[in-house]
Design an enzyme around this catalytic site. Structure first.
Site, PDB file in Angstrom:
ATOM      1  N   LYS A   1      15.300-128.640 -65.675  1.00 61.55           N
ATOM      2  CA  LYS A   1      16.194-127.682 -66.853  1.00 61.55           C
ATOM      3  C   LYS A   1      17.220-128.745 -67.703  1.00 61.55           C
ATOM      4  O   LYS A   1      17.703-128.369 -68.838  1.00 61.55           O
ATOM      5  CB  LYS A   1      17.013-126.828 -65.926  1.00 61.55           C
ATOM      6  CG  LYS A   1      16.239-125.922 -65.321  1.00 61.55           C
ATOM      7  CD  LYS A   1      15.380-124.986 -66.418  1.00 61.55           C
ATOM      8  CE  LYS A   1      14.331-123.624 -65.977  1.00 61.55           C
ATOM      9  NZ  LYS A   1      13.748-123.122 -66.683  1.00 61.55           N
TER      10      LYS A   1
ATOM     11  N   ILE B   1      20.666-114.359 -62.386  1.00 62.83           N
ATOM     12  CA  ILE B   1      20.005-113.275 -63.156  1.00 62.83           C
ATOM     13  C   ILE B   1      19.139-112.455 -62.151  1.00 62.83           C
ATOM     14  O   ILE B   1      18.469-112.974 -61.358  1.00 62.83           O
ATOM     15  CB  ILE B   1      19.411-113.582 -64.182  1.00 62.83           C
ATOM     16  CG1 ILE B   1      20.081-114.525 -65.260  1.00 62.83           C
ATOM     17  CG2 ILE B   1      18.890-112.262 -65.293  1.00 62.83           C
ATOM     18  CD1 ILE B   1      21.476-114.085 -65.732  1.00 62.83           C
TER      19      ILE B   1
ATOM     20  N   GLY C   1       5.661-116.576 -70.077  1.00 58.35           N
ATOM     21  CA  GLY C   1       6.219-115.863 -69.008  1.00 58.35           C
ATOM     22  C   GLY C   1       7.002-114.603 -69.265  1.00 58.35           C
ATOM     23  O   GLY C   1       7.833-114.412 -68.777  1.00 58.35           O
TER      24      GLY C   1
ATOM     25  N   SER D   1       5.587-111.563 -68.559  1.00 58.29           N
ATOM     26  CA  SER D   1       5.022-110.484 -67.749  1.00 58.29           C
ATOM     27  C   SER D   1       6.149-109.686 -66.847  1.00 58.29           C
ATOM     28  O   SER D   1       6.061-108.713 -66.275  1.00 58.29           O
ATOM     29  CB  SER D   1       3.969-110.811 -66.839  1.00 58.29           C
ATOM     30  OG  SER D   1       4.246-112.029 -66.234  1.00 58.29           O
TER      31      SER D   1
ATOM     32  N   ALA E   1      16.346-131.187 -62.407  1.00 59.23           N
ATOM     33  CA  ALA E   1      15.683-132.332 -63.502  1.00 59.23           C
ATOM     34  C   ALA E   1      15.028-131.577 -64.655  1.00 59.23           C
ATOM     35  O   ALA E   1      15.275-132.079 -65.732  1.00 59.23           O
ATOM     36  CB  ALA E   1      14.931-133.116 -62.732  1.00 59.23           C
TER      37      ALA E   1
ATOM     38  N   TYR F   1      14.077-128.844 -59.906  1.00 67.13           N
ATOM     39  CA  TYR F   1      14.438-127.938 -60.909  1.00 67.13           C
ATOM     40  C   TYR F   1      15.532-128.159 -61.774  1.00 67.13           C
ATOM     41  O   TYR F   1      15.553-128.022 -63.031  1.00 67.13           O
ATOM     42  CB  TYR F   1      14.836-126.538 -60.245  1.00 67.13           C
ATOM     43  CG  TYR F   1      15.183-125.220 -60.935  1.00 67.13           C
ATOM     44  CD1 TYR F   1      14.137-124.605 -61.610  1.00 67.13           C
ATOM     45  CD2 TYR F   1      16.202-124.669 -61.285  1.00 67.13           C
ATOM     46  CE1 TYR F   1      14.335-123.273 -62.249  1.00 67.13           C
ATOM     47  CE2 TYR F   1      16.643-123.572 -61.978  1.00 67.13           C
ATOM     48  CZ  TYR F   1      15.619-123.001 -62.503  1.00 67.13           C
ATOM     49  OH  TYR F   1      16.042-121.787 -63.263  1.00 67.13           O
TER      50      TYR F   1
HETATM   51  P1  NAP Z   1      10.356-114.619 -62.742  1.00 68.70           P
HETATM   52  O1  NAP Z   1      10.777-113.266 -62.596  1.00 68.70           O
HETATM   53  O2  NAP Z   1       9.648-115.343 -61.597  1.00 68.70           O
HETATM   54  O3  NAP Z   1       8.995-114.797 -64.039  1.00 68.70           O
HETATM   55  C1  NAP Z   1       8.592-116.098 -64.358  1.00 68.70           C
HETATM   56  C2  NAP Z   1       7.516-115.639 -65.334  1.00 68.70           C
HETATM   57  O4  NAP Z   1       7.011-116.966 -65.826  1.00 68.70           O
HETATM   58  C3  NAP Z   1       6.320-114.747 -64.901  1.00 68.70           C
HETATM   59  O5  NAP Z   1       6.023-114.015 -66.409  1.00 68.70           O
HETATM   60  C4  NAP Z   1       5.206-115.765 -64.786  1.00 68.70           C
HETATM   61  O6  NAP Z   1       3.991-115.357 -65.051  1.00 68.70           O
HETATM   62  C5  NAP Z   1       5.397-116.780 -65.760  1.00 68.70           C
HETATM   63  N1  NAP Z   1       4.974-118.073 -65.225  1.00 68.70           N
HETATM   64  C6  NAP Z   1       5.095-118.997 -64.262  1.00 68.70           C
HETATM   65  N2  NAP Z   1       4.391-120.099 -64.223  1.00 68.70           N
HETATM   66  C7  NAP Z   1       3.644-120.060 -65.328  1.00 68.70           C
HETATM   67  C8  NAP Z   1       2.652-120.843 -66.145  1.00 68.70           C
HETATM   68  N3  NAP Z   1       2.232-121.873 -65.581  1.00 68.70           N
HETATM   69  N4  NAP Z   1       2.077-120.358 -67.239  1.00 68.70           N
HETATM   70  C9  NAP Z   1       2.547-119.189 -67.904  1.00 68.70           C
HETATM   71  N5  NAP Z   1       3.626-118.509 -67.405  1.00 68.70           N
HETATM   72  C10 NAP Z   1       4.116-118.754 -66.368  1.00 68.70           C
HETATM   73  O7  NAP Z   1      11.317-115.728 -63.372  1.00 68.70           O
HETATM   74  P2  NAP Z   1      12.774-115.250 -64.289  1.00 68.70           P
HETATM   75  O8  NAP Z   1      13.638-115.316 -63.026  1.00 68.70           O
HETATM   76  O9  NAP Z   1      12.411-114.127 -64.960  1.00 68.70           O
HETATM   77  O10 NAP Z   1      13.090-116.607 -64.877  1.00 68.70           O
HETATM   78  C11 NAP Z   1      12.555-116.779 -66.183  1.00 68.70           C
HETATM   79  C12 NAP Z   1      13.294-118.268 -66.559  1.00 68.70           C
HETATM   80  O11 NAP Z   1      14.384-118.018 -66.489  1.00 68.70           O
HETATM   81  C13 NAP Z   1      12.661-119.346 -65.821  1.00 68.70           C
HETATM   82  O12 NAP Z   1      12.423-120.648 -66.774  1.00 68.70           O
HETATM   83  C14 NAP Z   1      13.868-119.687 -64.850  1.00 68.70           C
HETATM   84  O13 NAP Z   1      13.832-120.975 -64.540  1.00 68.70           O
HETATM   85  C15 NAP Z   1      15.107-119.267 -65.774  1.00 68.70           C
HETATM   86  N6  NAP Z   1      16.171-118.801 -65.084  1.00 68.70           N
HETATM   87  C16 NAP Z   1      16.156-117.898 -64.067  1.00 68.70           C
HETATM   88  C17 NAP Z   1      17.320-117.558 -63.514  1.00 68.70           C
HETATM   89  C18 NAP Z   1      17.572-116.431 -62.587  1.00 68.70           C
HETATM   90  O14 NAP Z   1      18.433-116.298 -62.073  1.00 68.70           O
HETATM   91  N7  NAP Z   1      16.336-115.329 -62.472  1.00 68.70           N
HETATM   92  C19 NAP Z   1      18.471-118.544 -63.678  1.00 68.70           C
HETATM   93  C20 NAP Z   1      18.487-119.378 -64.590  1.00 68.70           C
HETATM   94  C21 NAP Z   1      17.189-119.786 -65.179  1.00 68.70           C
HETATM   95  P3  NAP Z   1       3.194-114.442 -63.929  1.00 68.70           P
HETATM   96  O15 NAP Z   1       4.001-113.537 -63.299  1.00 68.70           O
HETATM   97  O16 NAP Z   1       2.053-113.693 -64.590  1.00 68.70           O
HETATM   98  O17 NAP Z   1       2.413-115.289 -62.971  1.00 68.70           O
END
Ligand code: NAP
Length: 249
Positions: A160, A189, A13, A15, A158, A156
Site C-alpha cells: 500500500k 471499513i 474487485g 463483487s 509495503a 500489506y
Molecule cells: P474484500 O471485501 O475482501 O473484497 C476484495 C475484492 O477483491 C473481492 O471483490 C475479490 O474478488 C477481489 N479480488 C481479490 N483478489 C483478486 C484478484 N487477484 N483479481 C481480481 N480481484 C480480486 O475487500 P475490501 O475490504 O472491500 O477491500 C477492498 C480494498 O480496500 C482492498 O484493496 C483493501 O486492501 C482496501 N482496504 C480495505 C480496508 C478495510 O477495512 N476493509 C481498509 C483499508 C484498505 P472475489 O471476491 O470475486 O474473489
C-alpha cells in the site's frame, strides 16, 4: 441520477465490500460499470443485477488482476459497454498477515502481486486510451497502513505504501494529458476483511479510532464520486485518508 457526463468505469474487485459500494455509486452517477471479480461470480452477477434493475449498464468480468493476459482480456470485454475505459478504480486487494520473521515467500509475493502488480497492470492497460483521449480518472485504493505501518502487515503495508509512490509518479507522467491519479487510504471499513477479525482485536482497534466506529464502504464510494467528477478536475497525485482520524491519533 447525479453527475454530468456518462463514462465507462472499471472497478477491480467489485463483487464485494468497498469495490461493490464504489461500483454501485458510479452506476448511480450514470456511469457504465465493469464489475471485476476473481472467485465470487454469483456476488458479481448480483451487483450487475442491482445496477441494471435501476436502469444502469454493467457487466461482470472474471479476471485475475495479477495476470497480464487476464487484464488485457478484461479491457477487451469492457468494449461491450463502450469504446474505452475512462475511469479505473484499482480496488482489488487482500491481506495475508504474519510477523515478518515467520513470513513465507509466498505470503509476501501474493500480497504484493495482487495489491501492487495488479494496479500496475490495470493502470497500464487503461492509460493507452486515456492518454489518447486526453481524459481519464484513476483511483488507487491504498490503506492508512501504507502511511503509518502495522505490526504483522509488513507485506500489506509495503504494497500500500508502494501504491502511494505509484500514484504520485504516474500522476506526474500523465497530468499533461488531463488524466488524474489519486489514492484513497481507508482505515478500518466494515467489509469481510474487518468482519473476520476476532472481537477483542476489533475492540482494541475501536479504542484507537477518534470517531469511535468503523467506516462504511459507502463512505469510500462518496470520495470516489467526488474524484471522478468535474469538481475534482484540478486534484491529482494526492493521498486521501478516510479513517475516522486513526492516522492522526
Ligand atoms: P474484500 O471485501 O475482501 O473484497 C476484495 C475484492 O477483491 C473481492 O471483490 C475479490 O474478488 C477481489 N479480488 C481479490 N483478489 C483478486 C484478484 N487477484 N483479481 C481480481 N480481484 C480480486 O475487500 P475490501 O475490504 O472491500 O477491500 C477492498 C480494498 O480496500 C482492498 O484493496 C483493501 O486492501 C482496501 N482496504 C480495505 C480496508 C478495510 O477495512 N476493509 C481498509 C483499508 C484498505 P472475489 O471476491 O470475486 O474473489
Amino acid at each position: 441520477m447525479e453527475g454530468s457526463r456518462q463514462r465507462l468505469a472499471l472497478v477491480t474487485g467489485s463483487s464485494r465490500g468497498i469495490g461493490k459500494a464504489i461500483a454501485l455509486r458510479l452506476a448511480a452517477l450514470g456511469h457504465k460499470v465493469v464489475i471485476n471479480y476473481l472467485s465470487h461470480e454469483d456476488e458479481a452477477n448480483e451487483v450487475v443485477r442491482a445496477i441494471t434493475d435501476q436502469g444502469g449498464k454493467a457487466i461482470a468480468v472474471r479476471a485475475d488482476v495479477t495476470k497480464a493476459d487476464d487484464v488485457e482480456a478484461m479491457f477487451r470485454r469492457a468494449l461491450e459497454l463502450g469504446p474505452t475505459v475512462e475511469i479505473l478504480v484499482n480496488n482489488a486487494g487482500i491481506i495475508h498477515d504474519s510477523l515478518l520473521v515467520r513470513m513465507s515467500d509466498d505470503t509476501w509475493d501474493q500480497v504484493i502481486d495482487i495489491n501492487l502488480r495488479g494496479s500496475f497492470l490495470c493502470t497500464r492497460a487503461a492509460l493507452r486510451n486515456m492518454l489518447r483521449n486526453r481524459w481519464g480518472r484513476i483511483i488507487n485504493v491504498g490503506s492508512v497502513v501504507g502511511m503509518v505501518g502495522n505490526p504483522g502487515q509488513a507485506n500489506y503495508a509495503a504494497s500500500k505504501a508502494g501504491l502511494i509512490g505509484f500514484t504520485q509518479s504516474v500522476s506526474k507522467e500523465v497530468a499533461s494529458r488531463n488524466v488524474t491519479v489519486n489514492c484513497i487510504a481507508p482505515g478500518y471499513i466494515t467489509t469481510d476483511i474487518v468482519e473476520s477479525l476476532p472481537k477483542d482485536l476489533k475492540d482494541r482497534i475501536l479504542g484507537r479510532i477518534p470517531l469511535q466506529r468503523f467506516g462504511q464502504p459507502e463512505e469510500i464510494a462518496g470520495l470516489v464520486a467526488y474524484l471522478v467528477g468535474d469538481e475534482a478536475s484540478y486534484v491529482t497525485g494526492q493521498v486521501w485518508a478516510i479513517d475516522g482520524g486513526l492516522s492522526i491519533s
